[in-house]
Design a protein around this motif. Structure first.
Motif, PDB file in Angstrom:
ATOM      1  N   SER A  53      35.207 -15.447 -16.063  1.00 15.54           N
ATOM      2  CA  SER A  53      34.550 -14.685 -15.000  1.00 15.54           C
ATOM      3  C   SER A  53      33.046 -14.607 -15.223  1.00 15.54           C
ATOM      4  CB  SER A  53      35.127 -13.273 -14.930  1.00 15.54           C
ATOM      5  OG  SER A  53      36.488 -13.296 -14.615  1.00 15.54           O
ATOM      6  N   SER A  70      43.802 -14.885 -10.127  1.00 17.98           N
ATOM      7  CA  SER A  70      42.963 -14.567 -11.283  1.00 17.98           C
ATOM      8  C   SER A  70      43.856 -14.485 -12.513  1.00 17.98           C
ATOM      9  CB  SER A  70      42.236 -13.231 -11.078  1.00 17.98           C
ATOM     10  OG  SER A  70      43.144 -12.134 -11.206  1.00 17.98           O
ATOM     11  N   SER A  72      44.083 -11.385 -14.970  1.00 11.34           N
ATOM     12  CA  SER A  72      43.549 -10.024 -15.067  1.00 11.34           C
ATOM     13  C   SER A  72      44.524  -9.120 -15.819  1.00 11.34           C
ATOM     14  CB  SER A  72      43.307  -9.449 -13.660  1.00 11.34           C
ATOM     15  OG  SER A  72      42.451 -10.264 -12.909  1.00 11.34           O
ATOM     16  N   THR A 104      33.265 -14.104 -21.382  1.00 15.70           N
ATOM     17  CA  THR A 104      33.696 -12.910 -20.645  1.00 15.70           C
ATOM     18  C   THR A 104      34.069 -11.787 -21.599  1.00 15.70           C
ATOM     19  OG1 THR A 104      34.484 -14.209 -18.763  1.00 15.70           O
ATOM     20  CG2 THR A 104      35.399 -12.001 -19.020  1.00 15.70           C
ATOM     21  N   VAL A 176      39.074  -8.456 -14.760  1.00 20.78           N
ATOM     22  CA  VAL A 176      39.328  -9.843 -14.386  1.00 20.78           C
ATOM     23  C   VAL A 176      38.720 -10.743 -15.454  1.00 20.78           C
ATOM     24  CG1 VAL A 176      39.006 -11.612 -12.617  1.00 20.78           C
ATOM     25  CG2 VAL A 176      39.310  -9.215 -11.947  1.00 20.78           C
ATOM     26  N   LEU A 249      35.856  -6.431 -10.907  1.00 19.47           N
ATOM     27  CA  LEU A 249      34.917  -7.491 -11.274  1.00 19.47           C
ATOM     28  C   LEU A 249      33.497  -7.141 -10.854  1.00 19.47           C
ATOM     29  CD1 LEU A 249      34.543 -10.229 -12.568  1.00 19.47           C
ATOM     30  CD2 LEU A 249      35.139 -11.289 -10.375  1.00 19.47           C
ATOM     31  N   TYR A 252      32.074  -4.833 -13.408  1.00 26.49           N
ATOM     32  CA  TYR A 252      31.684  -5.603 -14.593  1.00 26.49           C
ATOM     33  C   TYR A 252      30.350  -6.300 -14.370  1.00 26.49           C
ATOM     34  CZ  TYR A 252      32.087  -9.432 -18.082  1.00 26.49           C
ATOM     35  OH  TYR A 252      31.879 -10.344 -19.086  1.00 26.49           O
TER      36      TYR A 252
END
Length: 275
Positions: A53, A70, A72, A104, A176, A249, A252
């Motif tokens: 991600s 995804s 996740s 990530t 994610v 997401l 984030y």
């Protein structure tokens, strides 16, 4: 033209790929860890992949995304783990060895420290030992994927911090870890193949998720994790990308911009859905 598809060589990707050939896929599969696939994707040496991600956030202008999918977690993920001899809130100043496999997860750890615990992560530099050896000697280290699952089975660390669980605790949102990222060149040159692949991928995933214990019995990973444990691991994962996942997401990415890990807020560029 056939598609070149990256395959993260971790247990969490098995539900995507186990039935893919039976669903009609005849392209090329390139296995690798997330960092390797990020590099192949960035260079256009693969057309798409379930990939980091953070890689999408860093280079979103060169990519598109398959919708609805995804990798996740809505709570504990079990395979992104920080092993330490201290509680998380006591890690200020403690050197942490980092796996080089996933931007990530590394940036998630940095953000957890900065945003929710008020200290910068002290990253171990010039780390020549495997992270597992540092953990075994009493040090702190971050592991992801199958390495994290295996270390959790044998580690004597006093504390095992699940980063998916920590994110959930502080935000109440899914995290994610990976998206299905498509290189823009493939979107232009291989539109028909991408539409076919979307259908094949959903068929493969739906078949896998319909009977996780059957899938586990057929998967090599059960030889070291166990049939029931592997099925439970997949059951704890989320393979969707809903509006709720998008909120997680976006949070984030927002924090990554706030703490200067990303230069700007990424936009979401989705490949048109065929479903």
């Amino acid at each position: 033209m056939s598609l070149r598809v990256g395959h993260i060589a971790y247990a969490n990707c098995v539900p995507f790929f186990h039935h893919l050939e039976a669903a009609g896929f005849q392209g090329v599969i390139r296995p690798g860890v997330p960092a390797q696939l990020n590099a192949l994707l960035a260079d256009g040496r693969i057309d798409l992949s379930p990939s980091s991600s953070f890689e999408y956030g860093r280079h979103w202008r060169r990519y598109g995304l398959l919708p609805d999918l995804s990798i996740s977690a809505c709570g504990p993920v079990r395979s992104v783990l920080l092993f330490s001899s201290s509680p998380f809130d006591k890690l200020a100043g403690v050197p942490v060895a980092l796996t080089g496999e996933s931007a990530t997860s590394i940036n998630l750890l940095r953000l957890l420290c900065l945003e929710f615990y008020g200290f910068p992560l002290r990253e171990m530099t010039d780390c020549r030992q495997p992270v597992e050896e540092i953990i075994a000697a009493g040090g702190s280290g971050l592991l992801i994927g199958d390495r994290a699952l295996k270390a959790a089975m044998r580690s004597g660390a006093a504390y095992v911090h699940d980063l998916g669980e920590l994110w959930w605790r502080h935000t109440g949102l899914p995290f994610v870890f990976a998206l299905w990222i498509v290189h823009r060149d493939a979107m232009r040159r291989k539109a028909l193949e991408l539409r076919q692949f979307q259908r094949q991928l959903h068929v493969s995933l739906d078949r896998a998720l319909s009977d996780l214990h059957h899938l586990s019995r057929q998967s090599a990973e059960s030889s070291w994790l166990g049939i029931a444990q592997l099925a439970n691991y997949w059951q704890a994962m989320s393979y969707e990308f809903t509006d709720w996942h998008r909120q997680g997401l976006e949070r984030y990415f927002h924090l990554a911009v706030k703490h200067r890990l990303l230069p700007e807020m990424p936009q979401f560029n989705f490949v048109a859905s065929v479903l």
